[in-house]
Write a protein that holds these residues in place. Structure first.
Motif, PDB file in Angstrom:
ATOM      1  N   ARG A   1       0.928  -1.038   0.695  1.00 14.12           N
ATOM      2  CA  ARG A   1       0.209  -0.368   0.368  1.00 14.12           C
ATOM      3  C   ARG A   1       0.542   0.840   0.151  1.00 14.12           C
ATOM      4  N   LYS A   2       1.629   1.089   1.058  1.00  9.80           N
ATOM      5  CA  LYS A   2       2.605   2.466   0.831  1.00  9.80           C
ATOM      6  C   LYS A   2       3.334   2.966  -0.851  1.00  9.80           C
ATOM      7  N   ALA A   3       4.218   1.567  -1.312  1.00 12.70           N
ATOM      8  CA  ALA A   3       4.639   1.465  -1.914  1.00 12.70           C
ATOM      9  C   ALA A   3       3.660   2.875  -3.513  1.00 12.70           C
ATOM     10  N   ASP A   4       2.393   1.402  -3.378  1.00 13.77           N
ATOM     11  CA  ASP A   4       1.338   2.069  -4.069  1.00 13.77           C
ATOM     12  C   ASP A   4       0.956   3.213  -4.375  1.00 13.77           C
ATOM     13  N   SER A   5       1.191   4.350  -2.997  1.00 13.66           N
ATOM     14  CA  SER A   5       0.281   5.853  -2.784  1.00 13.66           C
ATOM     15  C   SER A   5       2.318   6.568  -3.156  1.00 13.66           C
ATOM     16  N   PHE A   6       2.856   5.639  -3.268  1.00 10.66           N
ATOM     17  CA  PHE A   6       3.854   6.413  -4.380  1.00 10.66           C
ATOM     18  C   PHE A   6       4.547   6.355  -5.802  1.00 10.66           C
ATOM     19  N   GLY A   7       3.088   5.246  -6.130  1.00 11.27           N
ATOM     20  CA  GLY A   7       3.147   5.055  -7.832  1.00 11.27           C
ATOM     21  C   GLY A   7       4.692   4.329  -8.287  1.00 11.27           C
ATOM     22  N   LEU A   8       5.061   3.373  -7.363  1.00 13.26           N
ATOM     23  CA  LEU A   8       5.908   3.048  -7.864  1.00 13.26           C
ATOM     24  C   LEU A   8       6.149   1.238  -7.305  1.00 13.26           C
ATOM     25  N   PRO A   9       6.396   0.261  -8.258  1.00 10.09           N
ATOM     26  CA  PRO A   9       6.478  -1.282  -7.288  1.00 10.09           C
ATOM     27  C   PRO A   9       7.046  -0.860  -6.156  1.00 10.09           C
ATOM     28  N   LEU A  10       7.258  -2.647  -5.600  1.00  8.00           N
ATOM     29  CA  LEU A  10       7.141  -2.491  -4.467  1.00  8.00           C
ATOM     30  C   LEU A  10       9.274  -2.506  -3.988  1.00  8.00           C
ATOM     31  N   GLY A  11       9.918  -3.472  -5.413  1.00  6.43           N
ATOM     32  CA  GLY A  11      11.111  -3.139  -5.222  1.00  6.43           C
ATOM     33  C   GLY A  11      11.899  -1.654  -5.215  1.00  6.43           C
ATOM     34  N   GLN A  12      11.761  -1.034  -5.831  1.00  4.80           N
ATOM     35  CA  GLN A  12      11.671   0.738  -6.263  1.00  4.80           C
ATOM     36  C   GLN A  12      12.155   1.593  -5.295  1.00  4.80           C
ATOM     37  N   TRP A  13      10.463   0.976  -4.389  1.00  5.74           N
ATOM     38  CA  TRP A  13      10.267   1.806  -3.340  1.00  5.74           C
ATOM     39  C   TRP A  13      11.268   1.387  -2.225  1.00  5.74           C
ATOM     40  N   LEU A  14      11.155  -0.093  -1.669  1.00  2.25           N
ATOM     41  CA  LEU A  14      12.220  -0.258  -0.420  1.00  2.25           C
ATOM     42  C   LEU A  14      13.848   0.237  -1.067  1.00  2.25           C
ATOM     43  N   ARG A  15      14.055  -0.031  -2.348  1.00  2.00           N
ATOM     44  CA  ARG A  15      15.110   0.242  -2.711  1.00  2.00           C
ATOM     45  C   ARG A  15      15.692   1.566  -2.516  1.00  2.00           C
ATOM     46  N   ASN A  16      14.255   2.828  -2.963  1.00  2.00           N
ATOM     47  CA  ASN A  16      14.892   4.330  -2.765  1.00  2.00           C
ATOM     48  C   ASN A  16      14.941   4.558  -1.544  1.00  2.00           C
ATOM     49  N   ILE A  17      13.992   4.074  -0.558  1.00  4.94           N
ATOM     50  CA  ILE A  17      14.317   4.163   0.766  1.00  4.94           C
ATOM     51  C   ILE A  17      15.649   3.054   1.520  1.00  4.94           C
ATOM     52  N   ALA A  18      16.123   2.540   1.633  1.00  7.48           N
ATOM     53  CA  ALA A  18      17.592   2.082   1.932  1.00  7.48           C
ATOM     54  C   ALA A  18      19.076   2.575   1.111  1.00  7.48           C
ATOM     55  N   LEU A  19      18.474   2.555   0.039  1.00 10.28           N
ATOM     56  CA  LEU A  19      20.220   3.360  -0.297  1.00 10.28           C
ATOM     57  C   LEU A  19      20.120   4.166  -0.862  1.00 10.28           C
ATOM     58  N   LYS A  20      18.958   5.279  -1.215  1.00 13.27           N
ATOM     59  CA  LYS A  20      19.145   6.838  -0.787  1.00 13.27           C
ATOM     60  C   LYS A  20      18.487   7.397  -0.055  1.00 13.27           C
ATOM     61  N   HIS A  21      18.046   6.855   1.396  1.00 12.70           N
ATOM     62  CA  HIS A  21      18.199   7.780   1.528  1.00 12.70           C
ATOM     63  C   HIS A  21      16.522   8.737   2.299  1.00 12.70           C
ATOM     64  N   PHE A  22      15.838   8.215   1.145  1.00 11.69           N
ATOM     65  CA  PHE A  22      14.696  10.091   1.435  1.00 11.69           C
ATOM     66  C   PHE A  22      13.538   8.946   0.923  1.00 11.69           C
ATOM     67  N   VAL A  23      12.605   9.022   1.406  1.00 12.81           N
ATOM     68  CA  VAL A  23      10.996   9.617   1.107  1.00 12.81           C
ATOM     69  C   VAL A  23      10.558  10.049  -0.117  1.00 12.81           C
ATOM     70  N   LEU A  24      10.075   9.923  -0.958  1.00  9.24           N
ATOM     71  CA  LEU A  24       9.142  11.143  -1.845  1.00  9.24           C
ATOM     72  C   LEU A  24       8.243  10.934  -1.020  1.00  9.24           C
ATOM     73  N   ARG A  25       7.247  12.179  -1.618  1.00  8.42           N
ATOM     74  CA  ARG A  25       5.962  12.333  -0.953  1.00  8.42           C
ATOM     75  C   ARG A  25       4.843  11.714  -1.749  1.00  8.42           C
ATOM     76  N   PRO A  26       4.136  10.352  -1.238  1.00  9.03           N
ATOM     77  CA  PRO A  26       3.069  10.233  -2.066  1.00  9.03           C
ATOM     78  C   PRO A  26       1.847  11.569  -3.385  1.00  9.03           C
ATOM     79  N   LEU A  27       2.102  10.297  -3.947  1.00 10.44           N
ATOM     80  CA  LEU A  27       0.661  11.037  -4.571  1.00 10.44           C
ATOM     81  C   LEU A  27      -0.258  11.665  -4.138  1.00 10.44           C
ATOM     82  N   VAL A  28      -0.622  12.251  -4.044  1.00  9.08           N
ATOM     83  CA  VAL A  28      -2.078  13.057  -4.155  1.00  9.08           C
ATOM     84  C   VAL A  28      -3.066  12.441  -5.205  1.00  9.08           C
ATOM     85  N   PRO A  29      -3.821  11.981  -4.051  1.00 14.06           N
ATOM     86  CA  PRO A  29      -5.295  12.266  -4.498  1.00 14.06           C
ATOM     87  C   PRO A  29      -6.583  12.367  -5.427  1.00 14.06           C
TER      88      PRO A  29
END
Length: 128
Positions: free
Chosen positions: A40-68
């Motif tokens: 659900r968290k990955a979907d809220s950012f419009g990213l696949p789960l793997g890419q979202w986890l990779r962004n959090i773990a390696l880039k040390h930042f989280v983008l803002r979720p998409l606004v409905p």
């Protein structure tokens, strides 16, 4: 009849450099609710789960979720309400009719906070 030439080289996506190819996987065990939560968290950012986890773990930042879209629509409606409230306040300042300005200001502040919340922006200041 036309003769077609064979294309030179292979078609398709160009190959990545060897150091950029992802060949390793990392496995973790999750229960169903944890996996659903991550998806659900990955979907809220419009990213696949793997890419979202990779962004959090390696880039040390989280983008803002998409606004409905519904939030954007309500945000626009609230902007119109805030504009009307502002016009009422201006009219009360210029007329001899006494209006409770503190209530108008308080309502305007709450409208502003609600608009920010609809966009997913947190505001820590208190305006009551």
């Amino acid at each position: 009849m036309k003769k077609y030439k064979a294309k030179g080289g292979r078609g398709g996506r160009p190959q990545l450099q060897n150091e950029l190819v992802r060949v390793h996987t990392v496995g973790i065990r999750l229960n169903s609710s944890e996996l659903d939560s991550l998806k659900r968290k990955a979907d809220s950012f419009g990213l696949p789960l793997g890419q979202w986890l990779r962004n959090i773990a390696l880039k040390h930042f989280v983008l803002r979720p998409l606004v409905p879209e519904i939030n954007r629509t309500v945000y626009a409606e609230l902007a119109n309400l805030a504009s009307n409230l502002n016009q009422i306040a201006k009219a009360s300042y210029s007329s001899s009719v006494a209006m409770p300005t503190h209530l108008i200001c308080q309502t305007n502040n709450k409208l502003h906070l609600l608009r920010l919340e609809l966009l997913g922006i947190k505001n820590d200041s208190k305006t009551d």
